[in-house]
Design an enzyme around this catalytic site. Sequence first.
Site, PDB file in Angstrom:
ATOM      1  N   LYS A 203       0.826  -1.219   0.000  1.00  0.00           N
ATOM      2  CA  LYS A 203       0.000   0.000   0.000  1.00  0.00           C
ATOM      3  C   LYS A 203       0.854   1.261   0.000  1.00  0.00           C
ATOM      4  O   LYS A 203       0.466   2.264  -0.568  1.00  0.00           O
ATOM      5  CB  LYS A 203      -0.954   0.010   1.190  1.00  0.00           C
TER       6      LYS A 203
ATOM      7  N   LYS B 236      -4.513 -10.153  -4.833  1.00  0.00           N
ATOM      8  CA  LYS B 236      -5.850 -10.382  -4.256  1.00  0.00           C
ATOM      9  C   LYS B 236      -6.839  -9.289  -4.697  1.00  0.00           C
ATOM     10  O   LYS B 236      -6.430  -8.157  -4.982  1.00  0.00           O
ATOM     11  CB  LYS B 236      -5.776 -10.480  -2.737  1.00  0.00           C
TER      12      LYS B 236
ATOM     13  N   LYS C  62     -11.048  -3.847  -2.600  1.00  0.00           N
ATOM     14  CA  LYS C  62     -12.072  -2.849  -2.866  1.00  0.00           C
ATOM     15  C   LYS C  62     -11.487  -1.486  -3.220  1.00  0.00           C
ATOM     16  O   LYS C  62     -12.143  -0.665  -3.828  1.00  0.00           O
ATOM     17  CB  LYS C  62     -13.032  -2.720  -1.685  1.00  0.00           C
TER      18      LYS C  62
HETATM   19  N1  AQP Z   1      -9.739 -10.788  -1.956  1.00  0.00           N
HETATM   20  C1  AQP Z   1     -10.091 -11.265  -0.774  1.00  0.00           C
HETATM   21  N2  AQP Z   1     -10.296 -12.583  -0.603  1.00  0.00           N
HETATM   22  C2  AQP Z   1     -10.686 -13.063   0.595  1.00  0.00           C
HETATM   23  N3  AQP Z   1     -10.870 -12.315   1.683  1.00  0.00           N
HETATM   24  C3  AQP Z   1     -10.677 -10.996   1.561  1.00  0.00           C
HETATM   25  N4  AQP Z   1     -10.793  -9.985   2.430  1.00  0.00           N
HETATM   26  C4  AQP Z   1     -10.499  -8.825   1.803  1.00  0.00           C
HETATM   27  N5  AQP Z   1     -10.192  -9.060   0.516  1.00  0.00           N
HETATM   28  C5  AQP Z   1     -10.286 -10.398   0.337  1.00  0.00           C
HETATM   29  C6  AQP Z   1     -11.177 -10.164   3.815  1.00  0.00           C
HETATM   30  O1  AQP Z   1     -12.162  -9.198   4.120  1.00  0.00           O
HETATM   31  C7  AQP Z   1     -12.009  -8.802   5.471  1.00  0.00           C
HETATM   32  C8  AQP Z   1     -12.013  -7.331   5.573  1.00  0.00           C
HETATM   33  O2  AQP Z   1     -10.916  -6.776   4.988  1.00  0.00           O
HETATM   34  P1  AQP Z   1     -10.625  -5.238   5.189  1.00  0.00           P
HETATM   35  O3  AQP Z   1     -11.621  -4.431   4.495  1.00  0.00           O
HETATM   36  O4  AQP Z   1     -10.502  -4.921   6.619  1.00  0.00           O
HETATM   37  O5  AQP Z   1      -9.206  -5.056   4.606  1.00  0.00           O
HETATM   38  P2  AQP Z   1      -8.491  -5.685   3.405  1.00  0.00           P
HETATM   39  O6  AQP Z   1      -8.129  -7.091   3.692  1.00  0.00           O
HETATM   40  O7  AQP Z   1      -7.361  -4.768   3.104  1.00  0.00           O
HETATM   41  O8  AQP Z   1      -9.607  -5.660   2.267  1.00  0.00           O
HETATM   42  P3  AQP Z   1      -9.527  -4.988   0.870  1.00  0.00           P
HETATM   43  O9  AQP Z   1     -10.810  -5.261   0.161  1.00  0.00           O
HETATM   44  O10 AQP Z   1      -8.286  -5.371   0.158  1.00  0.00           O
HETATM   45  O11 AQP Z   1      -9.523  -3.482   1.253  1.00  0.00           O
HETATM   46  P4  AQP Z   1      -8.512  -2.359   0.842  1.00  0.00           P
HETATM   47  O12 AQP Z   1      -8.509  -2.370  -0.650  1.00  0.00           O
HETATM   48  O13 AQP Z   1      -9.078  -1.135   1.424  1.00  0.00           O
HETATM   49  O14 AQP Z   1      -7.209  -2.735   1.441  1.00  0.00           O
HETATM   50  C9  AQP Z   1     -10.744  -9.435   5.999  1.00  0.00           C
HETATM   51  O15 AQP Z   1     -11.099 -10.560   6.765  1.00  0.00           O
HETATM   52  C10 AQP Z   1     -10.024  -9.839   4.746  1.00  0.00           C
HETATM   53  O16 AQP Z   1      -9.211 -10.968   4.960  1.00  0.00           O
END
Ligand code: AQP
Length: 341
Positions: free
Chosen positions: A115, A199, A202
């Site tokens: 990030k 991965k 969002k």
């Molecule tokens: N691609 C994914 N596959 C499986 N699990 C996922 N999670 C996120 N992306 C995937 C799971 O969703 C939960 C919440 O995640 P978060 O929003 O706290 O942070 P993150 O993991 O950083 O999710 P994003 O979507 O990738 O958000 P951004 O883009 O803002 O960083 C967690 O349990 C995570 O494992």
Amino acid sequence: MEEKKKVIFSGIQPSGNLTIGNYLGALKNWVKLQDEYDCYFCVVDLHAITVKQEPKDLRRRTLEVLAIYLAAGINPDKNTIFIQSHVPTHSEATWILNCFTYVGELERMTQYKSKSQNSGGGESVRAGLLNYPVLMAADILLYNTDLVPVGKDQTQHIELTRDIAERFNNLYSPTFNIPEGYIPEDGAKIMDLQNPTKKMSKSSDNPNSYILIMDSPEIIRKKINRCVTDSIGKVKYSDDQPGIKNLITILSAITGITHEEIEKKYEGKGYAQFKSDTAEAIINELRPLQERVNDLLKDKKYLENIYKRGAEKAYYVSSKILRKMQKKIGCIPVSRSSESY
Ligand code: AQP
């Protein structure tokens, strides 16, 4: 006497609109856990501000995430559902834990590395992005959490939480329960549709790389149709075919059909039917959820009742652990008339 249930803490940050990665990797599994465990499900809005946010969008998404929790089947009468910034103990505990965490440990976190490289736009990297795992450790440790259900991408942060907790316990006396990650077997990691070695996230700036929980059927069909596959032409769950492997993971997580059964069903049939069936499975899974979210968002009072009730309970429980932390490190205790919120 009834046996005490184990405690689960988990959260999603409203840093963007939720994807099917969040749904299949987190939410869908939370729903299965709510009868067996004492669950705290948090909308972690303070995590979202580690990168730039538009305040009004953050407010809208925070409520939408709460509505998605409820629409996915998380029962507010059985679980504690709350918004992180409503419970000040999280920020207070974070400061203390920051003083028991090394900068080197934080710099080694893969999510920080990726990030901070992607922060782009000439913006400096915020200290909050580096310290994000400490806030996550506070979230978890404040509830004497036993299990943290997360996608595979979060395992490194859980390890760090355990290290910080053990360090604090060893320096003083047992204060924190040592939590464990709880990684579901299927749907554990959903990959980016345009770059399936990464991965699905969002906050990606390419909308074709993810499917949102609230995407319309037409958009879902388009995104699946355009997703990156390969020229091998076989529906096979193999590391050599990351795009196809990802679609198999998605289809299997939604339908419960095994990878082998999916491979067999599409043997010798190319990709078109497989892609179209996967898109329809996603649409059918999301349709009722989307309808419930839209209904819930029309009733702001109902949502407010839920997050207020959740915050009161979360504050009551977490302030006990925070007081313990403060006492052990040498802060002078102050007697309060009550721990009321
Ligand atoms: N691609 C994914 N596959 C499986 N699990 C996922 N999670 C996120 N992306 C995937 C799971 O969703 C939960 C919440 O995640 P978060 O929003 O706290 O942070 P993150 O993991 O950083 O999710 P994003 O979507 O990738 O958000 P951004 O883009 O803002 O960083 C967690 O349990 C995570 O494992």
